[in-house]
Design a protein around this motif. Sequence first.
Motif, PDB file in Angstrom:
ATOM      1  N   ALA A  59      -3.871  10.011   7.448  1.00  0.00           N
ATOM      2  CA  ALA A  59      -3.504   9.314   6.210  1.00  0.00           C
ATOM      3  C   ALA A  59      -3.405   7.819   6.458  1.00  0.00           C
ATOM      4  O   ALA A  59      -3.871   7.009   5.651  1.00  0.00           O
ATOM      5  N   ASN A  60      -2.815   7.447   7.582  1.00  0.00           N
ATOM      6  CA  ASN A  60      -2.658   6.036   7.914  1.00  0.00           C
ATOM      7  C   ASN A  60      -4.021   5.356   8.088  1.00  0.00           C
ATOM      8  O   ASN A  60      -4.242   4.254   7.592  1.00  0.00           O
ATOM      9  N   ILE A  61      -4.933   6.025   8.749  1.00  0.00           N
ATOM     10  CA  ILE A  61      -6.289   5.488   8.923  1.00  0.00           C
ATOM     11  C   ILE A  61      -7.011   5.410   7.581  1.00  0.00           C
ATOM     12  O   ILE A  61      -7.744   4.462   7.311  1.00  0.00           O
ATOM     13  N   SER A  62      -6.782   6.395   6.728  1.00  0.00           N
ATOM     14  CA  SER A  62      -7.463   6.456   5.432  1.00  0.00           C
ATOM     15  C   SER A  62      -7.159   5.251   4.555  1.00  0.00           C
ATOM     16  O   SER A  62      -8.013   4.820   3.785  1.00  0.00           O
ATOM     17  N   GLY A  63      -5.933   4.737   4.650  1.00  0.00           N
ATOM     18  CA  GLY A  63      -5.583   3.554   3.875  1.00  0.00           C
ATOM     19  C   GLY A  63      -6.505   2.393   4.188  1.00  0.00           C
ATOM     20  O   GLY A  63      -6.919   1.653   3.298  1.00  0.00           O
ATOM     21  N   LEU A  64      -6.846   2.242   5.442  1.00  0.00           N
ATOM     22  CA  LEU A  64      -7.761   1.176   5.864  1.00  0.00           C
ATOM     23  C   LEU A  64      -9.186   1.471   5.401  1.00  0.00           C
ATOM     24  O   LEU A  64      -9.868   0.613   4.857  1.00  0.00           O
ATOM     25  N   VAL A  65      -9.621   2.700   5.586  1.00  0.00           N
ATOM     26  CA  VAL A  65     -10.998   3.071   5.273  1.00  0.00           C
ATOM     27  C   VAL A  65     -11.265   3.095   3.769  1.00  0.00           C
ATOM     28  O   VAL A  65     -12.283   2.590   3.303  1.00  0.00           O
ATOM     29  N   THR A  73      -2.956  10.195   0.963  1.00  0.00           N
ATOM     30  CA  THR A  73      -2.185  11.395   0.627  1.00  0.00           C
ATOM     31  C   THR A  73      -3.093  12.611   0.549  1.00  0.00           C
ATOM     32  O   THR A  73      -2.761  13.689   1.065  1.00  0.00           O
ATOM     33  N   LEU A  74      -4.260  12.450  -0.070  1.00  0.00           N
ATOM     34  CA  LEU A  74      -5.221  13.563  -0.150  1.00  0.00           C
ATOM     35  C   LEU A  74      -5.729  13.958   1.230  1.00  0.00           C
ATOM     36  O   LEU A  74      -5.880  15.151   1.517  1.00  0.00           O
ATOM     37  N   LEU A  99       3.662  15.817   2.880  1.00  0.00           N
ATOM     38  CA  LEU A  99       4.872  15.089   3.285  1.00  0.00           C
ATOM     39  C   LEU A  99       4.577  14.095   4.411  1.00  0.00           C
ATOM     40  O   LEU A  99       5.033  12.942   4.367  1.00  0.00           O
ATOM     41  N   LEU A 100       3.826  14.536   5.415  1.00  0.00           N
ATOM     42  CA  LEU A 100       3.487  13.627   6.517  1.00  0.00           C
ATOM     43  C   LEU A 100       2.561  12.512   6.052  1.00  0.00           C
ATOM     44  O   LEU A 100       2.748  11.341   6.408  1.00  0.00           O
ATOM     45  N   GLY A 101       1.549  12.855   5.250  1.00  0.00           N
ATOM     46  CA  GLY A 101       0.588  11.857   4.787  1.00  0.00           C
ATOM     47  C   GLY A 101       1.216  10.828   3.870  1.00  0.00           C
ATOM     48  O   GLY A 101       1.112   9.619   4.100  1.00  0.00           O
ATOM     49  N   PHE A 102       1.875  11.294   2.809  1.00  0.00           N
ATOM     50  CA  PHE A 102       2.509  10.375   1.871  1.00  0.00           C
ATOM     51  C   PHE A 102       3.642   9.616   2.554  1.00  0.00           C
ATOM     52  O   PHE A 102       3.826   8.414   2.326  1.00  0.00           O
TER      53      PHE A 102
END
Length: 171
Positions: A24-30, A63-64, A89-92
């Motif tokens: 999820a953290n990486i996805s925010g950047l991508v 989150t997805l 929960l972990l992603g969000f």
Amino acid sequence: MNTDIINIIDVLYVIYFMLPAYMANISGLVFGGGRALDMGITLSDGRRLIGDGVTWRGTAAGTLIGLLVGSIQGLLSGSVITGAITGILLGFGALMGDAAGSFIKRRLRIDRGRPAPILDQLDFVAGALILVSPLRVLPVDQIILIILITLVLHLSANIIAYLIGMKDVWY
């Protein structure tokens, strides 16, 4: 977990557990970009609430991705529902931890993209672990291992993202 020796099983377990948060953290950047989560709100200190780096699109995508990774883990373990809930929960939580880190950086007058050692690496971990805690509380030794592994993974991932042109700074 044996506190005398960190073995590969312990390391793999905590990485596997945190995978929805990491992804999820990486996805925010991508997948980020677009409208800022704080909608441009500026506080009385003259600084943005969070800033342009935390976006609606990145938060939704992250989150997805957390949900997807958690669901796959749940499928592998035999409980898709538990995996999906843990993943959300972990992603969000990771994304809200990152947003909280940005909020703190703005209050400390640290501009977007400027380093805040430790905070930059662990804000998302704190958010993820806090949000998942009603479902799962990890022992202190596993939390310490997550912190150590995350520091190494985060720095390595940022250096790679910098080298391939996805980030403007290496940290």
